[in-house]
Design a protein around this motif. Sequence first.
Motif, PDB file in Angstrom:
ATOM      1  N   VAL A 117       0.859  -1.190   0.000  1.00 28.57           N
ATOM      2  CA  VAL A 117       0.000   0.000   0.000  1.00 28.57           C
ATOM      3  C   VAL A 117       0.891   1.235   0.000  1.00 28.57           C
ATOM      4  N   TYR A 118       0.369   2.334  -0.551  1.00 31.07           N
ATOM      5  CA  TYR A 118       1.188   3.520  -0.803  1.00 31.07           C
ATOM      6  C   TYR A 118       0.360   4.757  -0.508  1.00 31.07           C
ATOM      7  N   ASP A 119       1.011   5.780   0.070  1.00 31.46           N
ATOM      8  CA  ASP A 119       0.276   6.994   0.458  1.00 31.46           C
ATOM      9  C   ASP A 119       0.306   8.086  -0.604  1.00 31.46           C
ATOM     10  N   GLY A 120       0.908   7.808  -1.765  1.00 34.63           N
ATOM     11  CA  GLY A 120       0.957   8.803  -2.835  1.00 34.63           C
ATOM     12  C   GLY A 120       2.128   9.757  -2.735  1.00 34.63           C
ATOM     13  N   ARG A 121       2.909   9.637  -1.675  1.00 28.84           N
ATOM     14  CA  ARG A 121       4.050  10.543  -1.490  1.00 28.84           C
ATOM     15  C   ARG A 121       5.342   9.773  -1.221  1.00 28.84           C
ATOM     16  N   LYS A 122       5.648   9.518   0.053  1.00 27.50           N
ATOM     17  CA  LYS A 122       6.943   8.956   0.418  1.00 27.50           C
ATOM     18  C   LYS A 122       6.870   7.566   1.030  1.00 27.50           C
ATOM     19  N   ASN A 123       5.713   7.151   1.488  1.00 21.81           N
ATOM     20  CA  ASN A 123       5.628   5.951   2.322  1.00 21.81           C
ATOM     21  C   ASN A 123       4.932   4.791   1.617  1.00 21.81           C
ATOM     22  N   LEU A 124       5.598   3.639   1.631  1.00 26.19           N
ATOM     23  CA  LEU A 124       5.020   2.404   1.117  1.00 26.19           C
ATOM     24  C   LEU A 124       5.143   1.353   2.217  1.00 26.19           C
ATOM     25  N   PHE A 125       4.050   0.609   2.442  1.00 25.22           N
ATOM     26  CA  PHE A 125       4.024  -0.399   3.493  1.00 25.22           C
ATOM     27  C   PHE A 125       3.665  -1.754   2.887  1.00 25.22           C
ATOM     28  N   ALA A 126       4.380  -2.792   3.334  1.00 27.95           N
ATOM     29  CA  ALA A 126       4.144  -4.140   2.808  1.00 27.95           C
ATOM     30  C   ALA A 126       3.876  -5.102   3.961  1.00 27.95           C
ATOM     31  N   ALA A 127       2.992  -6.077   3.683  1.00 26.55           N
ATOM     32  CA  ALA A 127       2.657  -7.067   4.710  1.00 26.55           C
ATOM     33  C   ALA A 127       3.766  -8.115   4.851  1.00 26.55           C
ATOM     34  N   ARG A 128       4.667  -8.178   3.877  1.00 23.82           N
ATOM     35  CA  ARG A 128       5.835  -9.044   3.988  1.00 23.82           C
ATOM     36  C   ARG A 128       7.035  -8.274   3.459  1.00 23.82           C
ATOM     37  N   GLU A 129       8.223  -8.728   3.811  1.00 21.11           N
ATOM     38  CA  GLU A 129       9.420  -8.049   3.320  1.00 21.11           C
ATOM     39  C   GLU A 129       9.542  -8.281   1.819  1.00 21.11           C
ATOM     40  N   LEU A 130       9.737  -7.195   1.076  1.00 17.87           N
ATOM     41  CA  LEU A 130       9.852  -7.304  -0.379  1.00 17.87           C
ATOM     42  C   LEU A 130      11.157  -8.022  -0.738  1.00 17.87           C
ATOM     43  N   PRO A 131      11.096  -9.023  -1.629  1.00 20.96           N
ATOM     44  CA  PRO A 131      12.280  -9.855  -1.949  1.00 20.96           C
ATOM     45  C   PRO A 131      13.240  -9.160  -2.913  1.00 20.96           C
ATOM     46  N   PHE A 132      13.982  -8.180  -2.386  1.00 16.55           N
ATOM     47  CA  PHE A 132      14.965  -7.482  -3.201  1.00 16.55           C
ATOM     48  C   PHE A 132      16.245  -8.307  -3.358  1.00 16.55           C
ATOM     49  N   ASN A 187      -3.750   3.664   8.307  1.00 15.17           N
ATOM     50  CA  ASN A 187      -4.551   4.597   7.512  1.00 15.17           C
ATOM     51  C   ASN A 187      -4.311   4.394   6.020  1.00 15.17           C
ATOM     52  N   VAL A 188      -3.062   4.159   5.645  1.00 17.59           N
ATOM     53  CA  VAL A 188      -2.754   3.924   4.232  1.00 17.59           C
ATOM     54  C   VAL A 188      -3.412   2.630   3.763  1.00 17.59           C
ATOM     55  N   VAL A 189      -3.459   1.629   4.618  1.00 19.03           N
ATOM     56  CA  VAL A 189      -4.088   0.350   4.255  1.00 19.03           C
ATOM     57  C   VAL A 189      -5.563   0.546   3.934  1.00 19.03           C
ATOM     58  N   ILE A 190      -6.293   1.243   4.811  1.00 19.60           N
ATOM     59  CA  ILE A 190      -7.747   1.362   4.584  1.00 19.60           C
ATOM     60  C   ILE A 190      -8.081   2.311   3.443  1.00 19.60           C
ATOM     61  N   ARG A 191      -7.149   3.196   3.082  1.00 23.61           N
ATOM     62  CA  ARG A 191      -7.445   4.166   2.018  1.00 23.61           C
ATOM     63  C   ARG A 191      -6.985   3.695   0.642  1.00 23.61           C
ATOM     64  N   MET A 192      -6.195   2.627   0.598  1.00 27.43           N
ATOM     65  CA  MET A 192      -5.588   2.223  -0.670  1.00 27.43           C
ATOM     66  C   MET A 192      -6.637   1.890  -1.721  1.00 27.43           C
ATOM     67  N   GLU A 193      -7.604   1.052  -1.384  1.00 29.96           N
ATOM     68  CA  GLU A 193      -8.616   0.619  -2.361  1.00 29.96           C
ATOM     69  C   GLU A 193      -9.403   1.798  -2.939  1.00 29.96           C
ATOM     70  N   PRO A 194     -10.041   2.634  -2.100  1.00 28.36           N
ATOM     71  CA  PRO A 194     -10.801   3.758  -2.679  1.00 28.36           C
ATOM     72  C   PRO A 194      -9.929   4.782  -3.392  1.00 28.36           C
ATOM     73  N   THR A 195      -8.677   4.942  -2.931  1.00 28.87           N
ATOM     74  CA  THR A 195      -7.785   5.899  -3.587  1.00 28.87           C
ATOM     75  C   THR A 195      -7.503   5.501  -5.032  1.00 28.87           C
ATOM     76  N   LEU A 196      -7.421   4.198  -5.290  1.00 31.70           N
ATOM     77  CA  LEU A 196      -7.171   3.713  -6.645  1.00 31.70           C
ATOM     78  C   LEU A 196      -8.393   3.857  -7.543  1.00 31.70           C
ATOM     79  N   ASN A 197      -9.578   3.874  -6.945  1.00 30.33           N
ATOM     80  CA  ASN A 197     -10.802   3.790  -7.738  1.00 30.33           C
ATOM     81  C   ASN A 197     -11.610   5.079  -7.827  1.00 30.33           C
ATOM     82  N   TYR A 198     -11.332   6.054  -6.964  1.00 30.60           N
ATOM     83  CA  TYR A 198     -12.165   7.257  -6.922  1.00 30.60           C
ATOM     84  C   TYR A 198     -11.293   8.508  -6.819  1.00 30.60           C
ATOM     85  N   PRO A 199     -11.843   9.664  -7.188  1.00 29.69           N
ATOM     86  CA  PRO A 199     -11.140  10.918  -6.898  1.00 29.69           C
ATOM     87  C   PRO A 199     -10.971  11.052  -5.387  1.00 29.69           C
ATOM     88  N   PHE A 200      -9.816  11.537  -4.937  1.00 28.71           N
ATOM     89  CA  PHE A 200      -9.576  11.602  -3.501  1.00 28.71           C
ATOM     90  C   PHE A 200      -8.931  12.932  -3.138  1.00 28.71           C
TER      91      PHE A 200
END
Length: 899
Positions: A117-132, A187-200
Motif C-alpha cells: 500500500v502507498y500513500d501517494g508521497r513517500k511511504n510504502l508499506f508491505a505485509a511481507r518483506e519485499l524480496p529485493f 490509515n494507508v491500508v484502509i485508504r488504498m482501495e478507494p484511492t485507486l478507484n475514486y477521486p480523492f
Amino acid sequence: MGPRPAGAGGRGRGGPSRGGPPTRGGAAAGASGGGSAVYTTSPHVTTVGVKRTAFGTSGRRMEVYTNHFAVKIPEAVIHHYDVISPSEKTLPARLNMELITTLQLKVAANIFTPRAVYDGRKNLFAARELPFGPNTPSREFEVEFNKKTYKIRLTKVAEINPEVLARFLEGKQSHDNAVLTAITALNVVIRMEPTLNYPFNVRSFFTDKETKDIGSGIVLWRGYFQSIRPAIGRMLINVDISTGTMYKSGSLLKLCLEFVGRSDQPLALAPRRGFPDRERLRLQRFISGIRILTKTPGEGQQSRTPRVLKKLSTAGASDLTFTMREGGTMTVAEYFQKTYNMRLQFPEVLCAEVGSGALIPLELCVVPPGQIMRKQVPPEKTKDVLDFATKRPEDRLQSIRNGLSVLQYGQSEYVRQFGMVVDEAAGALTINARVLDTPTLRYGKGSRQPTIVRVSEFFLIDKKFYSPASIDKWVVVVYERQQRFNANNVREMVEGFVAACRDVGMVVKDPNPIVRWENGQGNIGAQLREAGKECMTKTGSPPSLIVAVLPEGGTDIYTAIKHFGDITMGVATQCLKSSRCFRAKPQYYANVSLKLNVKLGGINTIPDPPSAPFLTDPNNPTIVMGADVIHPAPGSEGRPSFTSLVANVDSDTAKYIAASRVQTSRQEIIEDLGDMAHHMLDMYMKYRRGVEKKANPVPKRIIFYRDGVSEGQFKQVLDLVDSRRVLEACQKLNIKPTITVVVVGKRHHVRFFPKNPSDGDRKSGNCPAGTVIDRDVAHPTEFDFYLQSHGGLLGTSRPAHYNVLYDENNLTPDGLQSLSFALCHVYARSTRSVSIPAPVYYADIVCTRAKNHYDPNERLDFSDSATNLEEGAADQSLDKFKRGFKPLHQKMTTLMYFS
C-alpha cells in the motif's frame, strides 16, 4: 497538439509531559465540579500534552451512537519503505499512485505479491518483506507510463511491530514515532482501495452516485471520510460523509461560460467583443491548474494524456500570434486552419495555455469527470454547498452506515492481507456520554428574572442587560436607493431599533437621528465624515453611533464602514441589511441590540458566580484568553495569515478586548503573541484597578484557549508554550500567574447521535447542549474530551475537541469541562449557547475582520482566490501587507468593536 511559442519545451508527538505539579508560582486548586474517576497510565509514558489522570463524572448519563467502528489491528510485522523518484521533481499524488500501481502490476508483479500500500508521497508499506535479494534493502525500478520512463527507488527504513501500538492503546507506551508510523500505516491500508478507484483528497474520496450541479461550472459529489484513530483500549475507524466540489465535466468553453454567467453566449469570452480583463483574471483564477483533454480536429477523438491549464491568453485565437520554430509568425486560428484544415467555430474566443506552452482554443478543450476543485467556493455558492452537505443527525448516521457498502472493508484485498478486521456487523459504536448542568446567567436590574438557566434557545423578553449602554447622538446612513428604502421605511426601522434597545435597558437619548441617503459607489469614508459633521452642526456633539443600511451584496461598503469606524475615527458602527429591515419583527432588532450594547461598552449578561466559581473567585482573579490564526484559502498566493488574541478585562469574564496582527502566510505559530499578551494583561490590571476598584488587580490564573490547530500541529503549538511568549509577557509586568493552555479543535469528523430520540434537542435532533465524552473515543494517554455545547440549528452538530497541552492550575476533568461549558454561554452575540468558548469565538471573528484594518482605497486584493498569475502583477508581499495594516483606533481598544 496546439501551437507552441519558440523555445517552448516540453507530528511525531514524543517529548516530555507537560502535566504534573506546577513549575512555579504555587498553582491554585483545580476547578470545582465534583470528583473525577481515577485513570492510570504507566509512569514511564510521556505525552505531548497533559497526561490523563482521571475521567469526569458529573452530569446526567446518556447513551449515544458515534460514527466509529471497531477494528482489529494486525498481528504481523509491517515493513516500511521510503519511495524516491530520483530523476523527477515532486509529482502529483494521483500520478504517483498510477506509477506505483504500474510497478506492482506490470513491472515487478513477482516482487509485489501480495501488493503493498502507498500513500501517494513517500511511504510504502508491505505485509511481507519485499524480496529485493539477500542484504539488499534498496532497489531501483524503471516504470514506463504514458510514453515516459520514471525511475523509482524503494528503500526499507523500518519494521513496525503492532505490539507497540497495542501497548499504546493500553496506556503503556508513549505516543512516539513508532506509534505514529504504525497508525499512518493502518490509515494507508484502509485508504488504498478507494484511492485507486475514486477521486480523492487527503482522507476523503468521492463518488458520482449522489451529485448536485450548483452552477458556475461546479458540481458537488458525495464523499466519504475515513481515518484510523487510537482510543482507550482499542483502535477505531472514524467514518463520515463529506462533500467534494468538482469542476463540471465536458466542454471547457461551456464551463467557462457558466462561471461568467453567460452560458448561451460563447462570444462573451471574446476580448474583441468586450470581455473585460478583470473578468478574464477572475476566470483564470478559477480554472488555473485544471487538467484538460484536447480534441483532435476533424477526428472527434480526445487525447489520452491530460494537460494542466496554466493560464488564459489575453487575446482570441484569431488575434493571438506566435513565432514558429522554422521562422515567421502565425495566429492560432491560422495554425489550426493550415495544420488540420479546421476553421474554428469561435476564433475570437480566448485560448488555454497549458504547462508545455501550447495554446489551445477553448472550444477544443474537454474537462474529464471527477476533477476536484481545490479553490475557495465562490461566496454566492456557499449556501448551495451547505444545503448539499447538511443532514439531520438521523439521516447523517444512516448515510454513514450506508457508506460501509461503498468502503467494503471486508472485500478489500489490502485490508485482508494486512490482517485488519473491521467489525461492520456491530455497526456504529454505542458509547456513554454525560450531559452537564446548564450554567445560570445573571441579567440586569428590571429583569423579570434576574438570573436564568440558559437553555439551548430563548428570547430577550422581559430581560434587561446586566450593564446597558447609552446611545447619545447617532446618525443613520442609507446605502439603498431611496425609491427602495424610503423615509417611511427609515421611520419604521428607527422605531423598531429604538424600542428594542429600550426594552433591554439601553438608554436612547435622541430617538430621532439624522438620516442621509448615500451612493455606495462613492467615497464611503468621506460620506460618513460628512454625516458626522452634520450631527456636530445640528446637535453640538459628534455621533457615538453610526447605523448603516446596506443593500444586498454590500460587502465592500461594509468593509469601508468598519475601517472608518474601527480604524479611522473610533466610532461604533452597526450595519443592517435593508431586506431584513422591511417589516422586521422585534426579535430582529433585539438580536441587533445584543451586538450593539457591547460595542458601546455595555455587558449583556454574566455567569452567576455559583455556576462558574473558578472564573469568578474573588481571591484568584482569572484572565481567559482566546487565540486564533486564519490562513489564506488554498491556491491564494501572496496573501498573509492573520492572528488575533482576545481576553477579558473584567472580573466576570464577560467584557473582552482584542488585538490583531498580520504575519507570514500559513504559519501556525503566533509571532507577536508576547506583545499581544502583554497588552491584554496590562489592560486587565488597569480595568480592575481603575474601573472595578479592586484591591487585587493582578491576575493569579491564565486560561489560554487556542483555536484552529489540527492534531498534526500540536507540537508547533506546544512550542508556543516552550518559547514562553505568554510567560515573558508576565515577567515584563512582574506578575506570576499560573497558566493552563487548551487547544480547542473543530477540524475533525467525530460526531455523536442520541441513541434515544427523546434525549435529543427537540428542534434539531442533535445531542443536547452540554453533552461531554471523555472515555470511549478519547485519547489513550492524554487529557482530552469532546464537548457538544450547543444544540444546533441545522444538520448534525460538531462537538469541540479539547486537548490540554499545559496545566499549572491542576484542573480536574469535571472542572475544566464545566468551565469551558460556562464560557460557551457568555457569547454576547447569541441568545443560545455556542459551539466553542466565547473568547475563542471572538478570536476567530477578529481574525476574519483583519482585512478591515486596511484602507479600502488602497485596493489590496483580499479575494480568497487571488493569486499572482500574471507577469508584472503588483507585488503583494508580506512587507506590503504589514505596512498597510493600520492599528485599531485608541477609542476601540477598550471596546468589543468586533461584536
